[in-house]
Design a protein around this motif. Structure first.
Motif, PDB file in Angstrom:
ATOM      1  N   THR A 235     111.286  68.991  17.819  1.00 49.03           N
ATOM      2  CA  THR A 235     111.675  68.947  16.403  1.00 49.03           C
ATOM      3  C   THR A 235     112.493  67.703  16.069  1.00 49.03           C
ATOM      4  OG1 THR A 235     113.533  70.410  16.987  1.00 49.03           O
ATOM      5  CG2 THR A 235     111.571  71.440  16.017  1.00 49.03           C
TER       6      THR A 235
ATOM      7  N   ILE B 103     109.894  65.047  15.380  1.00 49.63           N
ATOM      8  CA  ILE B 103     109.279  65.332  14.078  1.00 49.63           C
ATOM      9  C   ILE B 103     110.178  64.854  12.949  1.00 49.63           C
ATOM     10  CG2 ILE B 103     108.580  67.178  12.493  1.00 49.63           C
ATOM     11  CD1 ILE B 103     107.671  68.759  14.965  1.00 49.63           C
TER      12      ILE B 103
ATOM     13  N   GLU C   4     109.388  62.055  10.212  1.00 52.63           N
ATOM     14  CA  GLU C   4     109.313  62.479   8.810  1.00 52.63           C
ATOM     15  C   GLU C   4     110.211  61.644   7.920  1.00 52.63           C
ATOM     16  OE1 GLU C   4     109.929  66.556   6.124  1.00 52.63           O
ATOM     17  OE2 GLU C   4     109.976  66.645   8.320  1.00 52.63           O
TER      18      GLU C   4
ATOM     19  N   ASN D  83     102.680  74.231  18.453  1.00 49.40           N
ATOM     20  CA  ASN D  83     102.250  73.913  17.077  1.00 49.40           C
ATOM     21  C   ASN D  83     103.098  72.787  16.492  1.00 49.40           C
ATOM     22  OD1 ASN D  83     100.137  75.741  16.947  1.00 49.40           O
ATOM     23  ND2 ASN D  83     101.424  77.409  16.182  1.00 49.40           N
ATOM     24  N   ASP D  84     104.387  72.800  16.788  1.00 43.80           N
ATOM     25  CA  ASP D  84     105.244  71.695  16.365  1.00 43.80           C
ATOM     26  C   ASP D  84     104.816  70.383  17.046  1.00 43.80           C
ATOM     27  OD1 ASP D  84     106.813  73.147  14.623  1.00 43.80           O
ATOM     28  OD2 ASP D  84     108.386  73.558  16.101  1.00 43.80           O
ATOM     29  N   TYR D  85     104.514  70.470  18.315  1.00 42.61           N
ATOM     30  CA  TYR D  85     104.060  69.296  19.072  1.00 42.61           C
ATOM     31  C   TYR D  85     102.815  68.690  18.411  1.00 42.61           C
ATOM     32  CZ  TYR D  85     104.533  66.841  23.605  1.00 42.61           C
ATOM     33  OH  TYR D  85     104.787  65.911  24.601  1.00 42.61           O
ATOM     34  N   SER D  86     101.952  69.562  17.890  1.00 49.27           N
ATOM     35  CA  SER D  86     100.719  69.111  17.246  1.00 49.27           C
ATOM     36  C   SER D  86     100.989  68.218  16.043  1.00 49.27           C
ATOM     37  CB  SER D  86      99.875  70.307  16.800  1.00 49.27           C
ATOM     38  OG  SER D  86      99.389  71.011  17.906  1.00 49.27           O
ATOM     39  N   LYS D  87     102.137  68.421  15.399  1.00 46.23           N
ATOM     40  CA  LYS D  87     102.479  67.584  14.256  1.00 46.23           C
ATOM     41  C   LYS D  87     102.692  66.128  14.702  1.00 46.23           C
ATOM     42  CE  LYS D  87     104.695  71.483  11.895  1.00 46.23           C
ATOM     43  NZ  LYS D  87     105.973  72.069  11.423  1.00 46.23           N
TER      44      LYS D  87
ATOM     45  N   ASP E 120      99.255  64.729  15.397  1.00 45.83           N
ATOM     46  CA  ASP E 120      98.560  64.397  14.152  1.00 45.83           C
ATOM     47  C   ASP E 120      99.012  63.039  13.622  1.00 45.83           C
ATOM     48  OD1 ASP E 120      97.180  66.784  14.244  1.00 45.83           O
ATOM     49  OD2 ASP E 120      98.515  67.830  12.854  1.00 45.83           O
ATOM     50  N   TYR E 121     100.306  62.787  13.702  1.00 43.56           N
ATOM     51  CA  TYR E 121     100.805  61.498  13.220  1.00 43.56           C
ATOM     52  C   TYR E 121     100.263  60.358  14.081  1.00 43.56           C
ATOM     53  CZ  TYR E 121     103.730  57.728  11.601  1.00 43.56           C
ATOM     54  OH  TYR E 121     104.141  56.529  11.083  1.00 43.56           O
TER      55      TYR E 121
ATOM     56  N   LYS F 162      95.569  71.449  23.192  1.00 41.04           N
ATOM     57  CA  LYS F 162      95.897  70.538  22.087  1.00 41.04           C
ATOM     58  C   LYS F 162      95.567  69.093  22.458  1.00 41.04           C
ATOM     59  CE  LYS F 162      97.643  73.545  19.164  1.00 41.04           C
ATOM     60  NZ  LYS F 162      96.974  73.848  17.870  1.00 41.04           N
TER      61      LYS F 162
END
Length: 256
Positions: free
Chosen positions: A78, A81, A85, A134-138, A141-142, A177
């Motif tokens: 996080t 992330i 962000e 799922n957080d790691y996937s963010k 994605d970036y 993933k």
């Protein structure tokens, strides 16, 4: 005559593109927790797996630049992330820009979360892991907004002597993933799980020097194999006599 002229233009274009890409060096970026920071068993910054990878690339005159600014022993998924962000800068570096620029990225994240959770309690641990991945996937994605030669994601390993099923589940989810994103998953559990050869302190997941060297060896081997399998594009293929991949293969054979 027009056809000959077009062929000549194509030839020259291909030549210049090939000439500009074949000698391109590598920008290597590492992101993550204490493993990417290179923390030793005494909590001191030492030599991590990424430092050994960097040294290999540098010794073969392949390294353009190397950056490990966004590594910290306390980093959680996080945290990265949030940094992405809000485009938070550190030491005047932007992680967003570094990711865009990098050719190779190595990432180690999630070990802090897993061990913290298991230390406190493992209630709803599988849902916890699902949320973590799922957080790691963010982050994945970036990263996938940009082109990179290769992304390496370090898997998890167990030094607790129990809860093997939990680590197996976390690794399975992470590997899935990675596969969906065409990232290279680094399986560490087979070698590192409860293996005293790679650790000085029982119950502490920080590797010793031998452990860090082993991780770097796995990454370098995968670099060699995977670069060999990168297909040349149409333009480069015409002039590289087997492709740029052959040059990479020869270079990394020398490394090994």
């Amino acid at each position: 005559m027009k056809k000959v002229f077009l062929i000549l233009i194509l030839f020259l274009s291909c030549y210049f593109i090939y000439n500009n890409t074949i000698n391109k060096k590598i920008y290597y970026l590492t992101i993550g927790d204490s493993l990417s920071k290179g923390i030793n068993q005494y909590g001191v910054v030492s030599y991590g797996y990424n430092d050994y990878v960097k040294d290999y690339l540098s010794s073969k005159d392949l390294l353009e630049d190397y950056n490990q600014t966004f590594t910290d022993n306390d980093y959680y998924i996080t945290d990265i992330i949030r940094i992405l962000e809000y485009n938070e800068k550190k030491d005047n570096y932007s992680l967003n820009r570094l990711i865009k620029k990098a050719d190779i990225i190595t990432i180690s994240l999630g070990m802090n979360e897993l061990y913290y959770k298991l230390e406190k309690n493992n209630e709803n641990i599988y849902a916890y892991i699902d949320n973590m991945i799922n957080d790691y996937s963010k982050i994945f994605d970036y990263i996938n907004h940009f082109h990179h030669n290769q992304i390496f994601i370090l898997g998890y390993y167990n030094v607790l002597g129990e809860n093997n099923d939990i680590f197996d589940y976390a690794n399975y989810q992470l590997k899935e993933k990675c596969s969906k994103n065409n990232f290279t998953y680094i399986n560490l559990s087979n070698l590192f799980d409860n293996n005293p050869n790679y650790f000085l302190k029982n119950g502490n997941f920080i590797p010793n020097t031998k452990g860090y060297q082993k991780i770097s060896q796995i990454i370098v081997e995968k670099l060699s194999n995977n670069w060999y399998n990168i297909p040349c594009n149409f333009i480069t293929m015409t002039f590289c006599h087997g492709g740029r991949r052959e040059k990479w293969k020869q270079i990394f054979i020398q490394i090994m």
